[in-house]
Write an enzyme that holds these catalytic residues in place. Structure first.
Site, PDB file in Angstrom:
ATOM      1  N   HIS A 262      -3.015 -28.678  -0.147  1.00 58.60           N
ATOM      2  CA  HIS A 262      -1.991 -28.071   0.706  1.00 58.60           C
ATOM      3  C   HIS A 262      -2.168 -26.568   0.690  1.00 58.60           C
ATOM      4  O   HIS A 262      -2.525 -25.993  -0.326  1.00 58.60           O
ATOM      5  CB  HIS A 262      -0.589 -28.426   0.179  1.00 58.60           C
ATOM      6  CG  HIS A 262       0.481 -28.259   1.203  1.00 58.60           C
ATOM      7  ND1 HIS A 262       1.031 -27.049   1.503  1.00 58.60           N
ATOM      8  CD2 HIS A 262       1.072 -29.156   2.018  1.00 58.60           C
ATOM      9  CE1 HIS A 262       1.948 -27.200   2.457  1.00 58.60           C
ATOM     10  NE2 HIS A 262       1.981 -28.470   2.794  1.00 58.60           N
ATOM     11  N   ASP A 316       1.594 -36.546   2.968  1.00 59.35           N
ATOM     12  CA  ASP A 316       0.937 -37.619   3.728  1.00 59.35           C
ATOM     13  C   ASP A 316       0.393 -38.725   2.844  1.00 59.35           C
ATOM     14  O   ASP A 316      -0.010 -39.772   3.347  1.00 59.35           O
ATOM     15  CB  ASP A 316      -0.206 -37.024   4.558  1.00 59.35           C
ATOM     16  CG  ASP A 316       0.359 -36.245   5.729  1.00 59.35           C
ATOM     17  OD1 ASP A 316       0.202 -35.018   5.758  1.00 59.35           O
ATOM     18  OD2 ASP A 316       0.999 -36.878   6.581  1.00 59.35           O
TER      19      ASP A 316
HETATM   20  C1  SDX Z   1       0.585 -31.492   6.216  1.00 64.56           C
HETATM   21  O1  SDX Z   1       1.405 -26.627   6.294  1.00 64.56           O
HETATM   22  C2  SDX Z   1       2.183 -27.576   6.058  1.00 64.56           C
HETATM   23  O2  SDX Z   1       3.253 -27.404   5.528  1.00 64.56           O
HETATM   24  C3  SDX Z   1       1.729 -28.941   6.479  1.00 64.56           C
HETATM   25  C4  SDX Z   1       2.651 -30.083   6.099  1.00 64.56           C
HETATM   26  C5  SDX Z   1       3.951 -29.994   6.837  1.00 64.56           C
HETATM   27  O3  SDX Z   1       4.946 -30.520   6.325  1.00 64.56           O
HETATM   28  O4  SDX Z   1       3.935 -29.485   8.000  1.00 64.56           O
HETATM   29  O5  SDX Z   1       2.908 -30.042   4.708  1.00 64.56           O
HETATM   30  C6  SDX Z   1       2.053 -31.436   6.456  1.00 64.56           C
HETATM   31  O6  SDX Z   1      -0.164 -31.204   7.115  1.00 64.56           O
HETATM   32  C7  SDX Z   1       0.079 -31.862   4.823  1.00 64.56           C
HETATM   33  C8  SDX Z   1      -1.478 -31.726   4.715  1.00 64.56           C
HETATM   34  C9  SDX Z   1      -2.094 -33.008   5.314  1.00 64.56           C
HETATM   35  N1  SDX Z   1      -3.561 -32.829   5.390  1.00 64.56           N
HETATM   36  C10 SDX Z   1      -4.399 -33.500   4.587  1.00 64.56           C
HETATM   37  O7  SDX Z   1      -4.030 -34.227   3.653  1.00 64.56           O
HETATM   38  C11 SDX Z   1      -5.878 -33.293   4.917  1.00 64.56           C
HETATM   39  C12 SDX Z   1      -6.626 -32.991   3.633  1.00 64.56           C
HETATM   40  N2  SDX Z   1      -6.165 -31.683   3.139  1.00 64.56           N
HETATM   41  C13 SDX Z   1      -7.057 -30.562   3.388  1.00 64.56           C
HETATM   42  O8  SDX Z   1      -7.681 -30.598   4.658  1.00 64.56           O
HETATM   43  C14 SDX Z   1      -6.445 -29.224   3.007  1.00 64.56           C
HETATM   44  O9  SDX Z   1      -5.934 -29.343   1.744  1.00 64.56           O
HETATM   45  C15 SDX Z   1      -5.398 -28.596   3.904  1.00 64.56           C
HETATM   46  C16 SDX Z   1      -5.813 -28.525   5.317  1.00 64.56           C
HETATM   47  C17 SDX Z   1      -4.116 -29.347   3.793  1.00 64.56           C
HETATM   48  C18 SDX Z   1      -5.173 -27.165   3.375  1.00 64.56           C
HETATM   49  O10 SDX Z   1      -6.372 -26.517   3.532  1.00 64.56           O
HETATM   50  P1  SDX Z   1      -6.593 -24.986   3.102  1.00 64.56           P
HETATM   51  O11 SDX Z   1      -5.378 -24.371   2.544  1.00 64.56           O
HETATM   52  O12 SDX Z   1      -7.248 -24.313   4.275  1.00 64.56           O
HETATM   53  O13 SDX Z   1      -7.574 -25.140   1.886  1.00 64.56           O
HETATM   54  P2  SDX Z   1      -9.131 -25.033   1.981  1.00 64.56           P
HETATM   55  O14 SDX Z   1      -9.656 -25.978   3.023  1.00 64.56           O
HETATM   56  O15 SDX Z   1      -9.464 -23.585   2.086  1.00 64.56           O
HETATM   57  O16 SDX Z   1      -9.586 -25.597   0.552  1.00 64.56           O
HETATM   58  C19 SDX Z   1      -9.554 -24.765  -0.604  1.00 64.56           C
HETATM   59  C20 SDX Z   1     -10.484 -25.466  -1.591  1.00 64.56           C
HETATM   60  C21 SDX Z   1     -11.851 -25.798  -0.961  1.00 64.56           C
HETATM   61  O17 SDX Z   1     -12.784 -25.879  -2.035  1.00 64.56           O
HETATM   62  P3  SDX Z   1     -13.839 -24.650  -2.206  1.00 64.56           P
HETATM   63  O18 SDX Z   1     -14.624 -24.596  -0.883  1.00 64.56           O
HETATM   64  O19 SDX Z   1     -12.976 -23.421  -2.440  1.00 64.56           O
HETATM   65  O20 SDX Z   1     -14.665 -25.077  -3.388  1.00 64.56           O
HETATM   66  O21 SDX Z   1      -9.931 -26.727  -1.966  1.00 64.56           O
HETATM   67  C22 SDX Z   1     -10.770 -27.788  -1.475  1.00 64.56           C
HETATM   68  C23 SDX Z   1     -11.676 -27.188  -0.408  1.00 64.56           C
HETATM   69  O22 SDX Z   1     -12.889 -27.923  -0.344  1.00 64.56           O
HETATM   70  N3  SDX Z   1      -9.891 -28.790  -0.876  1.00 64.56           N
HETATM   71  C24 SDX Z   1     -10.102 -30.107  -0.945  1.00 64.56           C
HETATM   72  C25 SDX Z   1      -9.032 -30.695  -0.268  1.00 64.56           C
HETATM   73  N4  SDX Z   1      -8.194 -29.752   0.193  1.00 64.56           N
HETATM   74  C26 SDX Z   1      -8.734 -28.565  -0.186  1.00 64.56           C
HETATM   75  N5  SDX Z   1     -11.113 -30.820  -1.508  1.00 64.56           N
HETATM   76  C27 SDX Z   1     -11.032 -32.167  -1.384  1.00 64.56           C
HETATM   77  N6  SDX Z   1     -10.016 -32.821  -0.739  1.00 64.56           N
HETATM   78  C28 SDX Z   1      -9.013 -32.112  -0.193  1.00 64.56           C
HETATM   79  N7  SDX Z   1      -8.006 -32.763   0.438  1.00 64.56           N
END
Ligand code: SDX
Length: 379
Positions: A262, A316
């Protein structure tokens, strides 16, 4: 850069507005709607009462709530022309696209715009809150080749939605659990779809276009679409033993694990904690299956591997398990997220009208200047 602000991809950590609608503390896992903790509202309130609180800023008196619920009941029926429009939608289309089209189409019936009139704002809020569930249910029935089921006045908001999906009256526990899910998903400060709603609202367009913008944004798998992907993931894993190899493969291929991580929460999403307990209640009453066991093992392994990065289960992760146990098809999970988040989008639409300043950020230009136009014969 002239404005002196540093570029932040995805506006990470950049405040874009003042707002008093909700509050999130990502480190402590706190979520509050209009100053009230989400745990209180999930336990003691209903989705409609919470929607009223979010939009008008105060908990309604009994009379105000009765009047609001009566208006919602009165406006629940689907517009016949929208029902007829849906007859032309391809059955294979995704229900989020059907919802976005229908929400925008509502604007065709209410073209008079009076954004400074509280009565207009209330009427738009009532129509959207009342009709969005009906339109979601109608598309579901029609893509199965059936006529939409008309809402029943003797059923409350959540029971009625489940009834319109299945034509069966839901068990009181199912209706109550579903209503709590709607409360949990209703608002979450400036997430991507709410930001879309505010940008669209800032141009003073109509609230139906605002909701249509937000629905389109919520549909993406990185945002609202994740709950549908979580069930697909649990299906792909298939057994508790397969969890660890699956996760290790995700990490090796650096693919995102749906339902985790998140932008703000760096601990377990408080909504996931409540949804997990709702899932347990449903499995207790209606029978367990291995999806829950796989999910619990999945959460354990992901925590072992990614907690150091602040990656935990988000809203989710368990919501899909609850909806699946309620017999809801997976491609309706995100439309249900939209049914709930309309309350938050409407609250931000109303708050943005008070700001009355169009969103127009800037950029860091990465192109060149004064390039010649090459005639096509010379390209
Ligand atoms: C919702 O914003 C909100 O409030 C949203 C929400 C709401 O109520 O409106 O809460 C609802 O959308 C919840 C999120 C649902 N999405 C998912 O579950 C999809 C999977 N999650 C990721 O795509 C991600 O965590 C996000 C999109 C939710 C957040 O992404 P960020 O903040 O842009 O984080 P990032 O992609 O920059 O990741 C930071 C690091 C990375 O590693 P490094 O490259 O630094 O080594 O964390 C890793 C990412 O690879 N990472 C994950 C991960 N999420 C982040 N690695 C594996 N699995 C994941 N799910």
């Amino acid at each position: 850069l002239k404005t002196g602000f540093e570029f932040k991809p995805g506006l990470e950590g950049v405040p874009v507005t003042l707002s008093s609608i909700s509050f999130v503390d990502g480190k402590k896992g706190i979520l509050e709607y209009r100053n009230i903790p989400i745990e209180e509202l999930a336990l003691k309130s209903t989705f409609l009462e919470t929607s009223y609180l979010l939009i008008w800023g105060e908990l309604p008196t009994q009379d105000e709530l009765d009047a609001f619920e009566k208006e919602i009941r009165y406006h629940r029926r689907i517009k016949y022309r929208i029902r007829d429009m849906m007859k032309c939608f391809p059955e294979s289309g995704h229900p989020m696209d059907a919802l976005q089209a229908s929400a925008a189409a509502l604007g065709l019936f209410y073209s008079r715009r009076a954004l400074d009139d509280p009565a207009y704002i209330r009427a738009a809020a009532v129509r959207l809150l009342a009709k969005i569930p009906t339109m979601v249910a109608a598309f579901q029935m029609m893509r199965k080749g059936n006529d939409p089921i008309q809402p029943r006045d003797d059923l409350d908001y959540s029971a009625n939605f489940l009834y319109m999906l299945t034509e069966e009256e839901p068990d009181p526990l199912e209706a109550r659990v579903f209503d709590i899910c709607l409360t949990l998903h209703a608002e979450h400060t400036i997430n991507a779809s709410t930001f879309s709603a505010r940008v669209t609202a800032s141009t003073l367009t109509d609230p139906y276009a605002v909701v249509a913008s937000a629905v389109g944004t919520l549909a993406g798998p990185l945002h609202g679409g994740a709950n549908e992907e979580v069930i697909d993931m649990l299906e792909a894993i298939g057994s508790v033993e397969n969890v660890r190899p699956y996760i290790e493969n995700c990490l090796k291929t650096k693919s995102k694990i749906m339902g985790f991580g998140h932008r703000v929460y760096k601990v377990k999403d408080p909504r996931a904690i409540i949804l997990q307990s709702l899932a347990e209640q449903l499995f207790e009453k209606f029978g367990r299956d291995n999806y829950y066991d796989i999910a619990v093992e999945l959460e354990r392994v992901v925590e072992e591997k990614l907690a150091y990065k602040g990656i935990y289960a988000n809203v989710d992760f368990y919501s899909g398990l609850v909806y699946r146990k309620l017999g809801i098809p997976t491609d309706l999970f995100t439309p249900i997220f939209a049914i709930s988040r309309v309350a938050g989008w409407l609250a931000h639409w109303k708050e943005q009208l008070g700001e009355n300043r169009i969103y127009r950020p800037t950029q860091i230009y990465t192109g060149t200047h004064n390039a010649p136009y090459i005639p096509i014969a010379e390209r």
